[in-house]
Write an enzyme that holds these catalytic residues in place. Structure first.
Site, short mmCIF file in Angstrom:
data_model
loop_
_atom_site.label_atom_id
_atom_site.label_comp_id
_atom_site.label_asym_id
_atom_site.label_seq_id
_atom_site.Cartn_x
_atom_site.Cartn_y
_atom_site.Cartn_z
N LYS A 1 0.90 -1.17 0.00
CA LYS A 1 0.00 0.00 0.00
C LYS A 1 0.93 1.21 0.00
O LYS A 1 1.62 1.48 0.98
CB LYS A 1 -0.88 -0.04 1.25
N CYS B 1 11.89 7.60 14.14
CA CYS B 1 11.21 6.80 15.16
C CYS B 1 12.07 6.70 16.42
O CYS B 1 11.57 6.40 17.49
CB CYS B 1 10.87 5.42 14.61
N GLY C 1 -2.48 4.20 13.21
CA GLY C 1 -2.57 3.39 11.99
C GLY C 1 -2.25 1.93 12.26
O GLY C 1 -2.98 1.02 11.86
N GLY C 2 -1.13 1.70 12.98
CA GLY C 2 -0.73 0.32 13.27
C GLY C 2 -1.79 -0.40 14.09
O GLY C 2 -2.12 -1.55 13.82
N GLU D 1 3.97 10.08 21.98
CA GLU D 1 4.99 10.66 21.11
C GLU D 1 4.45 11.89 20.39
O GLU D 1 3.31 11.90 19.93
CB GLU D 1 5.38 9.61 20.07
N GLU E 1 5.72 -1.42 13.45
CA GLU E 1 6.65 -0.58 14.22
C GLU E 1 5.98 0.78 14.31
O GLU E 1 5.66 1.39 13.30
CB GLU E 1 7.99 -0.50 13.48
N GLY F 1 4.77 3.21 10.97
CA GLY F 1 4.03 4.47 10.97
C GLY F 1 3.49 4.79 12.34
O GLY F 1 4.11 4.48 13.36
N SER F 2 2.30 5.36 12.36
CA SER F 2 1.73 5.88 13.61
C SER F 2 1.12 4.77 14.46
O SER F 2 0.75 3.70 13.95
CB SER F 2 0.65 6.90 13.28
P1 NAP Z 1 0.74 6.71 9.21
O1 NAP Z 1 -0.09 7.91 9.16
O2 NAP Z 1 0.39 5.70 10.23
O3 NAP Z 1 0.66 6.04 7.75
C1 NAP Z 1 1.40 4.89 7.38
C2 NAP Z 1 0.63 4.12 6.31
O4 NAP Z 1 -0.50 3.49 6.90
C3 NAP Z 1 0.09 4.98 5.19
O5 NAP Z 1 0.11 4.24 3.98
C4 NAP Z 1 -1.35 5.23 5.59
O6 NAP Z 1 -2.10 5.46 4.43
C5 NAP Z 1 -1.71 3.92 6.27
N1 NAP Z 1 -2.69 4.07 7.35
C6 NAP Z 1 -2.62 4.94 8.39
N2 NAP Z 1 -3.67 4.77 9.21
C7 NAP Z 1 -4.42 3.78 8.69
C8 NAP Z 1 -5.65 3.15 9.09
N3 NAP Z 1 -6.31 3.54 10.18
N4 NAP Z 1 -6.14 2.17 8.33
C9 NAP Z 1 -5.48 1.79 7.21
N5 NAP Z 1 -4.34 2.35 6.77
C10 NAP Z 1 -3.81 3.33 7.51
O7 NAP Z 1 2.28 7.01 9.42
P2 NAP Z 1 3.24 8.09 8.77
O8 NAP Z 1 2.58 8.74 7.60
O9 NAP Z 1 4.55 7.51 8.59
O10 NAP Z 1 3.40 9.18 9.90
C11 NAP Z 1 2.31 9.93 10.27
C12 NAP Z 1 2.26 9.95 11.75
O11 NAP Z 1 2.84 8.76 12.29
C13 NAP Z 1 3.05 11.07 12.33
O12 NAP Z 1 2.27 12.21 12.50
C14 NAP Z 1 3.54 10.50 13.61
O13 NAP Z 1 2.71 10.86 14.67
C15 NAP Z 1 3.47 9.03 13.47
N6 NAP Z 1 4.76 8.38 13.58
C16 NAP Z 1 5.39 7.82 12.53
C17 NAP Z 1 6.59 7.16 12.72
C18 NAP Z 1 7.31 6.51 11.62
O14 NAP Z 1 8.36 5.88 11.86
N7 NAP Z 1 6.85 6.66 10.42
C19 NAP Z 1 7.15 7.10 13.94
C20 NAP Z 1 6.49 7.68 14.95
C21 NAP Z 1 5.29 8.30 14.76
P3 NAP Z 1 -3.52 6.21 4.40
O15 NAP Z 1 -3.35 7.46 5.22
O16 NAP Z 1 -3.72 6.43 2.96
O17 NAP Z 1 -4.49 5.25 5.01
#
Ligand code: NAP
Length: 527
Positions: A185, A303, A246-247, A390, A266, A242-243
């Site tokens: 994805k 992270c 999301g995870g 975080e 993660e 990711g977040s």
């Molecule tokens: P993310 O928003 O969790 O997105 C990662 C992936 O997962 C994207 O492809 C997103 O696509 C998908 N996704 C997110 N929520 C989902 C859900 N509920 N159901 C299905 N798919 C989902 O992570 P990110 O864009 O890397 O970072 C955004 C936030 O993550 C930051 O604001 C931060 O708070 C947090 N974060 C990230 C990391 C890291 O290592 N990346 C570390 C710490 C914190 P769609 O949005 O298209 O669904």
């Protein structure tokens, strides 16, 4: 350097535009919308899942040598994308050129490391316990087991590592190395970067004559597509970076399926750094400078960024604040992350128990926020579990303790983290051992006298930790052991030698290391 504006999905060997709503990435440095991309929906997901399911048994039968050649070809094709990959990644993430050149090296390096691992073949952990026919009171059967591929794996890359944790990042490399097809994805922040990776993959698939369902890229913005992918019955495991939100959402979807599947996510980590009293007396200024650089590095979008500092009351807060104020401001990865950061910093600043030492939420351009440091007492920190959350960006919270006992209390209040750090040279102080014991319970990796940003890619690395740092603390998403997440173990009892997989046959035709009756052995079995 030319930026690619091609934003396609890739399914069963074909590049196509998703028929759903279109979205676009954002150039955070120039504050510009980039090329638009069509989202995939149910129809595209079905096609990708069908192709992956057909590819799975073909891939599972590939030899280690064949998979290794495929991965080597893939790494070369990524390098052949040349400067266009760097330019496109820079436009879609705002990350500087040198950082992305290094990340490309890491990405290809980790793919090649998996190639070497599977070429050697011993990673399958073949284990053989031979029969003892005259054992009393019952004969012992011959039992042999090994790890094998799991089936199609869904991969979600992260915003902050468009290459190393992107469409062909660590999770993809680990899942492919184990012999699984992957359905990625694409991250909505990097549609053109993901398309370039799909082009490299397309060349590798064709040149190595791998099945077209080995890889699919589904582009999309919005949670529906990712949720549907994890719920799809053809998918057998998930890799996610990711977040926490999301995870966690994907973990819940996976657990509710009629056939639940593992999710290796993660997620969030605040990476506490404990500064012991001897450091305050001896070299506090240099540690404060190092910490400030680590907080500001990559605009805090790592992270492993140090989001929490724990120390005794004194000058250290002012010293760190002074150094942090001198650090250059970086760019946030996208407007969504920039606005979330601004909001979270503003909310913390409203808390009367928290003192803002430098920075804050007032930057004119949220895409280039101020590096911030806040301070709170240990008592208030422990009373407010919301401070364990975080904030993704260049900010840290310094917890001021009255004595070492309070520092230990703060450690006891921690949730799961990827890392925890201790700064000290006084290794015989009695408080150190209990602190280390507690931190090694809550963190995947404990560092001494360093800074948590920067993750060595090597076999002993542990990049994971208790929830919410990861969904599976026994596993790592960095290093060779990442391959084990995308496997299952199968045993054969009293199976005729000629019907066994090669790794378990008496002659050891793959010449791999195996456990033979509990001892490591490369020998053939004579019976
Ligand atoms: P993310 O928003 O969790 O997105 C990662 C992936 O997962 C994207 O492809 C997103 O696509 C998908 N996704 C997110 N929520 C989902 C859900 N509920 N159901 C299905 N798919 C989902 O992570 P990110 O864009 O890397 O970072 C955004 C936030 O993550 C930051 O604001 C931060 O708070 C947090 N974060 C990230 C990391 C890291 O290592 N990346 C570390 C710490 C914190 P769609 O949005 O298209 O669904």
């Amino acid at each position: 350097m030319t930026i690619s504006s091609d934003t396609s999905s890739y399914i069963a060997g074909n590049f196509l535009a998703g028929a759903g709503n279109s979205f676009h990435a954002w150039d955070p440095v120039n504050n510009l919308a980039l090329a638009s991309c069509g989202s995939c929906g149910t129809e595209e997901l079905q096609k990708a899942a069908h192709a992956a399911q057909s590819a799975a048994p073909v891939l599972a039968k590939k030899s280690g040598q064949q998979i290794a050649e495929f991965l080597q070809t893939l790494a070369t094709e990524i390098e052949n994308l040349g400067e266009q990959l760097i330019a496109t990644g820079m436009a879609e993430s705002g990350l500087p050129e040198a950082r992305l050149q290094g990340e490309r090296g890491r990405t290809c390096g980790q793919i090649r490391a998996f190639a070497e691992l599977v070429q050697d073949g011993s990673w399958v952990q073949a284990s053989i316990d031979t029969a003892i026919a005259d054992r009393q009171p019952l004969p012992k059967p011959d039992i042999r087991s090994q790890l094998t591929a799991l089936g199609p794996v869904a991969v979600f890359g992260a915003s902050n590592f468009p290459f190393a944790f992107g469409s062909l990042g660590g999770d993809s490399a680990a899942a492919l190395a184990a012999g699984n097809p992957i359905i990625v994805k694409g991250h909505p922040s990097h549609p053109a970067t993901s398309t370039l990776f799909a082009q490299a993959m397309d060349k590798a698939i064709r040149s190595c004559d791998f099945p077209s369902g080995t890889f699919a890229l589904l582009q999309g913005d919005g949670h529906q597509l990712g949720g549907d992918l994890v719920a799809h019955p053809s998918v057998k495991a998930v890799g996610f970076t990711g977040s926490v939100a999301g995870g966690r959402a994907l973990m819940d979807i996976a657990a509710k399926r009629p056939e639940p599947i593992p999710v290796y996510a993660e997620m969030g980590s605040i990476n506490p750094v404990f500064i012991m009293p001897d450091v305050l007396q001896n070299n506090s200024d240099s540690v404060a400078a190092g910490l400030a650089a680590s907080i500001a590095m990559g605009a805090g979008q790592f992270c492993t960024s140090p989001g929490l500092i724990v120390t005794l009351a004194g000058d250290f807060a002012e010293q760190t604040s002074k150094h942090l104020a001198q650090q250059a401001r970086g760019h946030m990865l996208n407007p969504g992350i920039a606005n979330a950061f601004k909001q979270s910093v503003a909310t913390r600043c409203e808390d009367q128990d928290i003192e803002l030492l430098t920075g804050g939420a007032g930057a004119e351009n949220p895409l280039q926020p101020e590096n911030s440091l806040m301070k709170v007492s240990a008592k208030n920190f422990i009373a407010k579990p919301e401070l364990l959350e975080e904030i993704f960006g260049p900010v840290s919270l310094l917890v001021e303790c009255q004595n070492i006992k309070e520092m230990q209390d703060v450690a006891e209040a921690m949730e799961g983290n990827l890392t925890a750090t201790i700064h000290t040279q006084a290794y015989d102080q009695p408080e150190l051992k209990p602190l280390l014991e507690q931190l090694s319970k809550v963190a995947g990796r404990v560092l001494f006298n360093g800074y948590p940003t920067g993750v060595e890619v090597c076999p002993s690395m542990q990049h994971g930790g208790p929830y919410p740092a990861s969904s599976a603390p026994a596993t790592t998403s960095v290093g060779a052991a990442a391959i084990f997440r995308f496997t299952s173990r199968h045993a054969f009892q009293n199976c005729p030698d000629s019907l066994l997989p090669a790794a378990l046959q008496n002659a050891n035709p793959l010449n791999i290391w195996r456990q033979l009756n509990g001892q490591p052995s490369q020998a053939a079995i004579t019976q």
